[in-house]
Design a protein around this motif. Structure first.
Motif, PDB file in Angstrom:
ATOM      1  N   GLN A   4      14.696   4.578 -77.524  1.00 30.31           N
ATOM      2  CA  GLN A   4      14.362   5.935 -77.682  1.00 30.31           C
ATOM      3  C   GLN A   4      15.261   7.026 -77.635  1.00 30.31           C
ATOM      4  O   GLN A   4      16.297   7.360 -76.829  1.00 30.31           O
ATOM      5  CB  GLN A   4      13.203   6.277 -76.663  1.00 30.31           C
ATOM      6  CG  GLN A   4      12.225   7.846 -76.691  1.00 30.31           C
ATOM      7  CD  GLN A   4      11.245   7.445 -77.486  1.00 30.31           C
ATOM      8  OE1 GLN A   4      10.373   6.789 -77.577  1.00 30.31           O
ATOM      9  NE2 GLN A   4      10.921   9.016 -78.298  1.00 30.31           N
ATOM     10  N   THR A   6      15.870  11.887 -78.473  1.00 33.62           N
ATOM     11  CA  THR A   6      15.745  12.545 -78.297  1.00 33.62           C
ATOM     12  C   THR A   6      14.518  12.880 -79.550  1.00 33.62           C
ATOM     13  O   THR A   6      13.300  13.870 -79.261  1.00 33.62           O
ATOM     14  CB  THR A   6      16.872  14.294 -78.373  1.00 33.62           C
ATOM     15  OG1 THR A   6      17.729  13.896 -76.895  1.00 33.62           O
ATOM     16  CG2 THR A   6      16.255  15.220 -78.187  1.00 33.62           C
ATOM     17  N   ASN A   7      14.906  12.987 -81.080  1.00 32.82           N
ATOM     18  CA  ASN A   7      14.268  13.312 -82.233  1.00 32.82           C
ATOM     19  C   ASN A   7      13.503  11.991 -82.186  1.00 32.82           C
ATOM     20  O   ASN A   7      13.367  12.464 -83.756  1.00 32.82           O
ATOM     21  CB  ASN A   7      15.755  13.616 -83.180  1.00 32.82           C
ATOM     22  CG  ASN A   7      15.959  15.872 -82.420  1.00 32.82           C
ATOM     23  OD1 ASN A   7      15.534  16.026 -81.380  1.00 32.82           O
ATOM     24  ND2 ASN A   7      17.055  15.061 -81.795  1.00 32.82           N
ATOM     25  N   GLY A   8      13.813  11.079 -82.135  1.00 39.68           N
ATOM     26  CA  GLY A   8      12.671   9.660 -82.516  1.00 39.68           C
ATOM     27  C   GLY A   8      13.516   8.608 -81.969  1.00 39.68           C
ATOM     28  O   GLY A   8      13.186   8.605 -80.921  1.00 39.68           O
ATOM     29  N   ASP A  25       0.894   7.751 -86.568  1.00 42.25           N
ATOM     30  CA  ASP A  25       1.389   8.124 -85.977  1.00 42.25           C
ATOM     31  C   ASP A  25       1.684   9.486 -86.549  1.00 42.25           C
ATOM     32  O   ASP A  25       2.351   9.526 -87.866  1.00 42.25           O
ATOM     33  CB  ASP A  25       2.352   7.419 -85.833  1.00 42.25           C
ATOM     34  CG  ASP A  25       2.694   6.133 -85.634  1.00 42.25           C
ATOM     35  OD1 ASP A  25       2.403   5.846 -84.297  1.00 42.25           O
ATOM     36  OD2 ASP A  25       3.212   4.968 -86.266  1.00 42.25           O
ATOM     37  N   SER A  27       4.781  10.974 -86.450  1.00 44.08           N
ATOM     38  CA  SER A  27       6.521  11.384 -87.184  1.00 44.08           C
ATOM     39  C   SER A  27       6.263  10.656 -88.414  1.00 44.08           C
ATOM     40  O   SER A  27       5.486   9.862 -89.165  1.00 44.08           O
ATOM     41  CB  SER A  27       6.792  10.319 -86.480  1.00 44.08           C
ATOM     42  OG  SER A  27       6.470   8.684 -86.099  1.00 44.08           O
ATOM     43  N   TYR A  28       7.350  11.075 -88.572  1.00 43.77           N
ATOM     44  CA  TYR A  28       7.699  10.257 -89.516  1.00 43.77           C
ATOM     45  C   TYR A  28       8.977   9.318 -89.963  1.00 43.77           C
ATOM     46  O   TYR A  28       9.065   8.601 -88.464  1.00 43.77           O
ATOM     47  CB  TYR A  28       8.750  11.311 -90.829  1.00 43.77           C
ATOM     48  CG  TYR A  28       8.610  12.690 -91.510  1.00 43.77           C
ATOM     49  CD1 TYR A  28       8.168  13.143 -92.272  1.00 43.77           C
ATOM     50  CD2 TYR A  28       8.635  13.754 -91.045  1.00 43.77           C
ATOM     51  CE1 TYR A  28       7.544  13.815 -93.597  1.00 43.77           C
ATOM     52  CE2 TYR A  28       8.390  15.216 -91.736  1.00 43.77           C
ATOM     53  CZ  TYR A  28       7.886  15.366 -92.241  1.00 43.77           C
ATOM     54  OH  TYR A  28       7.159  16.620 -92.912  1.00 43.77           O
ATOM     55  N   LYS A  29       8.563   8.474 -90.828  1.00 44.86           N
ATOM     56  CA  LYS A  29       8.323   7.028 -90.622  1.00 44.86           C
ATOM     57  C   LYS A  29       9.663   6.736 -91.881  1.00 44.86           C
ATOM     58  O   LYS A  29       9.629   7.209 -93.204  1.00 44.86           O
ATOM     59  CB  LYS A  29       7.410   5.932 -90.472  1.00 44.86           C
ATOM     60  CG  LYS A  29       7.068   6.075 -89.387  1.00 44.86           C
ATOM     61  CD  LYS A  29       6.197   4.720 -89.256  1.00 44.86           C
ATOM     62  CE  LYS A  29       5.661   4.864 -88.229  1.00 44.86           C
ATOM     63  NZ  LYS A  29       4.348   3.170 -87.641  1.00 44.86           N
ATOM     64  N   PRO A  59       4.023  12.117 -91.602  1.00 40.57           N
ATOM     65  CA  PRO A  59       2.732  11.906 -89.851  1.00 40.57           C
ATOM     66  C   PRO A  59       1.873  11.285 -90.393  1.00 40.57           C
ATOM     67  O   PRO A  59       1.320  12.593 -91.157  1.00 40.57           O
ATOM     68  CB  PRO A  59       3.074  12.997 -89.900  1.00 40.57           C
ATOM     69  CG  PRO A  59       4.610  13.831 -90.338  1.00 40.57           C
ATOM     70  CD  PRO A  59       4.678  12.947 -91.162  1.00 40.57           C
ATOM     71  N   GLU A  76      11.537   6.386 -86.563  1.00 40.87           N
ATOM     72  CA  GLU A  76      10.442   7.341 -86.458  1.00 40.87           C
ATOM     73  C   GLU A  76      11.674   8.573 -86.230  1.00 40.87           C
ATOM     74  O   GLU A  76      11.939   8.974 -85.118  1.00 40.87           O
ATOM     75  CB  GLU A  76       9.649   7.018 -85.563  1.00 40.87           C
ATOM     76  CG  GLU A  76       8.720   6.073 -85.189  1.00 40.87           C
ATOM     77  CD  GLU A  76       7.413   6.421 -84.721  1.00 40.87           C
ATOM     78  OE1 GLU A  76       7.400   6.020 -83.624  1.00 40.87           O
ATOM     79  OE2 GLU A  76       6.216   5.329 -84.691  1.00 40.87           O
ATOM     80  N   HIS A  78      11.094  12.903 -85.495  1.00 44.29           N
ATOM     81  CA  HIS A  78       9.841  14.500 -85.519  1.00 44.29           C
ATOM     82  C   HIS A  78       9.705  15.319 -86.330  1.00 44.29           C
ATOM     83  O   HIS A  78      10.738  15.096 -87.141  1.00 44.29           O
ATOM     84  CB  HIS A  78      10.315  14.510 -83.653  1.00 44.29           C
ATOM     85  CG  HIS A  78      10.233  13.372 -82.214  1.00 44.29           C
ATOM     86  ND1 HIS A  78       9.337  12.911 -82.224  1.00 44.29           N
ATOM     87  CD2 HIS A  78      11.089  14.112 -81.721  1.00 44.29           C
ATOM     88  CE1 HIS A  78       9.926  12.306 -81.102  1.00 44.29           C
ATOM     89  NE2 HIS A  78      10.028  12.879 -80.656  1.00 44.29           N
ATOM     90  N   PRO A  79       8.444  15.392 -86.351  1.00 43.51           N
ATOM     91  CA  PRO A  79       7.947  16.358 -87.389  1.00 43.51           C
ATOM     92  C   PRO A  79       9.042  18.045 -87.982  1.00 43.51           C
ATOM     93  O   PRO A  79       9.563  18.238 -88.517  1.00 43.51           O
ATOM     94  CB  PRO A  79       6.785  16.548 -87.794  1.00 43.51           C
ATOM     95  CG  PRO A  79       6.415  16.099 -87.311  1.00 43.51           C
ATOM     96  CD  PRO A  79       7.139  14.809 -86.127  1.00 43.51           C
TER      97      PRO A  79
END
Length: 265
Positions: A4, A6-8, A25, A27-29, A59, A76, A78-79
């Motif tokens: 894990q 900070t940004n994904g 989810d 999030s972008y994957k 997302p 993953e 974050h957008p």
């Protein structure tokens, strides 16, 4: 294992690779298939991810893992992190990736390094190098990922013969190309071309051309009032129905729906 950041996050696992539940989810994957035979289900059908290929997902896009062979690897993001990367590249449109499995040398280089690093650092839960790797990936996705924000398909880092053929196809992308025509341009027989092109890009030559046509049509779709029929024919599609079908397959929405979403965010 999950790392894990900070940004994904990064996920790598070698068990429980069979069918799993539906997910949506926020999030972008990036889903990567190191050994091939990856299969995912979306609301528009099943999708295979071949060896060395990857899939970018948006997302909240509904998807379900059906099978991963030997290893599952995904990232993953974050957008807001993707939108920040887009802004840094002077792209201010929303980023929506096409739902297509393909290969790109720069992604493969990044994936090779990161997977090797994670294998050697199983006990690391947080690391500055991984945060930096996520930043690199966000830029790669925005700059080289096929999506609604693109006005072209960058072809850097492919082999010279592939890039030369792509350049010829780009130059005459509205022409009614056949595989025989492409083989003449590439100076190989059509069976060699089909194998060679698919091995390097993850796409058949004609599929790549159709994707390129779709990408080239997007500025007209989003920023003009041209009819869907006019811009489909203008950008090399044989009919508005073929354009409509490919668009729905790539984005899960019709050209008109995407146009409206940009006009009324």
């Amino acid at each position: 294992m999950i790392w894990q950041q900070t940004n994904g996050l990064f996920l790598q696992r070698f068990d429980q690779l069979g069918e799993r539940s539906w997910r949506e989810d926020f999030s972008y994957k990036l889903i990567f298939s190191p050994t091939g035979k990856g299969r995912y289900q979306t609301k528009f059908g099943d999708m295979s991810i071949e060896e060395g290929a990857f899939l970018l997902m948006n997302p909240t896009a509904p998807h379900k893992q059906l099978h991963a062979f030997q290893e599952k690897f995904l990232v993953e993001l974050h957008p807001f992190f993707i939108q920040e990367a887009a802004a840094e590249l002077s792209i201010h449109a929303p980023v929506e990736f096409a739902e297509v499995s393909y290969k790109h040398p720069l992604f493969l280089q990044w994936l090779s390094f990161v997977r090797g690093y994670l294998t050697d650092h199983q006990d690391q839960s947080s690391d500055l190098l991984l945060d930096h790797a996520l930043t690199q990936l966000a830029v790669l996705m925005v700059e080289y990922g096929a999506g609604s924000h693109q006005v072209d398909l960058p072809v850097s880092r492919y082999s010279d013969p592939i890039r030369q053929l792509m350049a010829v196809l780009k130059e005459g992308y509205t022409t009614g190309w056949t595989l025989d025509d492409m083989a003449v341009a590439a100076q190989v027989n059509k069976y060699q071309l089909a194998h060679w092109f698919k091995r390097e890009t993850g796409l058949a030559p004609y599929s790549w051309l159709q994707l390129y046509r779709l990408i080239r049509s997007q500025p007209d779709l989003l920023y003009t009032t041209e009819s869907i029929l006019t811009l489909a024919l203008k950008h090399g599609f044989s009919s508005v129905s073929s354009y409509h079908a490919l668009f729905k397959k790539m984005y899960g929405k019709t050209p008109t729906q995407l146009r409206r979403s940009y006009q009324h965010p």
